[in-house]
Design a protein around this motif. Structure first.
Motif, short mmCIF file in Angstrom:
data_model
loop_
_atom_site.label_atom_id
_atom_site.label_comp_id
_atom_site.label_asym_id
_atom_site.label_seq_id
_atom_site.Cartn_x
_atom_site.Cartn_y
_atom_site.Cartn_z
N SER A 191 -35.25 -36.60 9.24
CA SER A 191 -36.33 -37.73 9.27
C SER A 191 -37.42 -37.22 10.42
O SER A 191 -37.19 -36.39 11.43
CB SER A 191 -35.59 -39.00 9.82
OG SER A 191 -34.74 -38.87 10.69
N GLU A 192 -38.52 -38.10 10.34
CA GLU A 192 -39.31 -38.05 11.25
C GLU A 192 -39.17 -38.80 12.60
O GLU A 192 -38.49 -39.86 12.72
CB GLU A 192 -40.88 -38.58 10.73
CG GLU A 192 -40.89 -40.04 10.80
CD GLU A 192 -40.23 -40.25 9.20
OE1 GLU A 192 -40.65 -41.48 8.89
OE2 GLU A 192 -39.53 -39.86 8.69
N ARG A 242 -42.95 -34.94 7.44
CA ARG A 242 -42.69 -36.38 7.63
C ARG A 242 -43.43 -36.77 8.82
O ARG A 242 -44.26 -37.82 9.08
CB ARG A 242 -41.29 -36.61 7.67
CG ARG A 242 -40.86 -36.78 6.10
CD ARG A 242 -39.20 -36.95 5.92
NE ARG A 242 -38.95 -37.14 4.66
CZ ARG A 242 -37.50 -37.34 4.30
NH1 ARG A 242 -36.70 -36.79 5.29
NH2 ARG A 242 -37.10 -37.51 3.20
N HIS A 243 -43.41 -35.91 9.93
CA HIS A 243 -43.85 -36.37 11.05
C HIS A 243 -45.52 -35.86 11.06
O HIS A 243 -46.01 -36.95 11.44
CB HIS A 243 -43.29 -35.18 12.11
CG HIS A 243 -43.79 -35.26 13.73
ND1 HIS A 243 -44.12 -36.27 14.33
CD2 HIS A 243 -44.35 -34.15 14.44
CE1 HIS A 243 -44.42 -36.13 15.46
NE2 HIS A 243 -44.67 -34.65 15.59
N TYR A 257 -35.60 -33.35 -2.13
CA TYR A 257 -36.90 -34.26 -1.92
C TYR A 257 -38.02 -33.83 -2.92
O TYR A 257 -38.97 -34.23 -2.72
CB TYR A 257 -37.20 -33.81 -0.59
CG TYR A 257 -36.31 -33.50 0.56
CD1 TYR A 257 -35.39 -34.80 0.93
CD2 TYR A 257 -36.56 -32.71 1.29
CE1 TYR A 257 -34.60 -34.70 2.09
CE2 TYR A 257 -35.44 -32.55 2.59
CZ TYR A 257 -34.62 -33.52 2.77
OH TYR A 257 -33.79 -33.35 3.82
N GLU A 265 -40.60 -36.88 -3.25
CA GLU A 265 -41.41 -37.16 -2.14
C GLU A 265 -42.41 -35.95 -1.67
O GLU A 265 -43.35 -36.11 -1.35
CB GLU A 265 -40.48 -37.36 -0.85
CG GLU A 265 -41.05 -37.70 0.37
CD GLU A 265 -39.96 -37.89 1.80
OE1 GLU A 265 -40.94 -38.24 2.67
OE2 GLU A 265 -39.05 -38.00 1.51
N LEU A 293 -46.20 -36.23 -1.20
CA LEU A 293 -47.05 -35.56 -0.15
C LEU A 293 -47.81 -34.49 -0.33
O LEU A 293 -49.29 -34.68 0.30
CB LEU A 293 -45.80 -34.85 0.83
CG LEU A 293 -44.87 -35.51 1.60
CD1 LEU A 293 -43.96 -34.90 2.33
CD2 LEU A 293 -45.68 -36.68 2.62
#
Length: 252
Positions: free
Chosen positions: A67-68, A138-139, A163, A166, A170
């Motif tokens: 996760s970010e 993600r960050h 992923y 996702e 992105l």
């Protein structure tokens, strides 16, 4: 008189609560953990997970944060099921939402990236090595980053891509992030990506357009990481532009 070096604060173990479990592939699941002593992490860091049996026997493994850093109070750990793996087998086969698990982190200061770095970002992953690189993407997205970024991700098959949905989003966001994938053990009908192991030519095609100021992060099985790093240097990338992290057994 010599000065005593400053001591870093000890990272304590804490009891996290599993709030969600997401199946990514047949062999990978993401565990969302709520932390009573949450600390902001840097993209690329990891947490240790420790299991303690009734007889006192302990098993401990490290897992990258997916996760970010912008998500407060919780983290995602994406864990690949390893044959005969004590911790991964327990997490995949026993844990359910609401369960507790002992963790410690965030840990690591070398293989990290911050979104305020304006230089182009090159990412190369094999199998579950995509996890810390996903935290970086993600960050970047969470902070509105616009530096050019390219991910080259190698997996056995389309079913092994972690992923996948996702990453597609992105790559389609139009903010300068691009996703490239290669499958090493067969591709489905209509596949438009690469269909071989990562080599020097592929690296030139994917990362070459990022230029000489690129920062490159490579994560995956040892053989993949070493071959990619060697190929990058052979392609003229300065070694100090490359950071590597090796994972255990995984499909690539």
């Amino acid at each position: 008189m010599a000065q005593t070096p400053a001591l870093r604060p000890t990272i304590e173990w804490q009891i996290a609560t599993v709030t969600a479990i997401t199946t990514e592939t047949a062999r990978a699941k993401t565990f969302t953990l709520e932390l009573p002593k949450w600390r902001v992490h840097r993209a690329g860091q990891h947490y240790d997970v420790r299991l303690t049996a009734a007889d006192g026997y302990q098993a401990e493994r490290s897992y990258s944060i997916a996760s970010e850093p912008e998500r407060a109070g919780e983290i995602d750990l994406t864990v690949e099921l390893i044959p005969d793996g004590e911790v991964s087998a327990y997490m995949h086969g026993v844990l359910t939402p609401g369960d507790k698990i002992e963790v410690r982190g965030p840990i690591g200061g070398y293989f990290v990236w911050q979104a305020d770095d304006p230089q182009p970002l090159g990412l190369v992953a094999g199998g579950s090595g995509v996890v810390p690189l996903m935290a970086m993407l993600r960050h970047r997205a969470a902070t509105g980053g616009r530096q050019p970024a390219r991910l080259l991700y190698s997996s056995r098959s389309a079913d092994d891509l972690i992923y996948a949905a996702e990453l597609a989003r992105l790559g389609a966001a139009g903010d300068g992030a691009e996703i490239f994938q290669t499958l090493t053990r067969g591709a489905p009908d209509g596949w438009t990506g690469y269909t071989r192991r990562i080599d020097g030519e592929m690296l030139r095609e994917v990362l070459g357009p990022l230029g000489g100021d690129v920062r490159i992060f490579v994560c995956g099985p040892t053989l993949l990481v070493e071959s990619v790093a060697d190929a990058l240097v052979a392609n003229g990338v300065a070694p100090d532009r490359i950071k590597t992290e090796r994972f255990g057994p995984t499909g690539s």
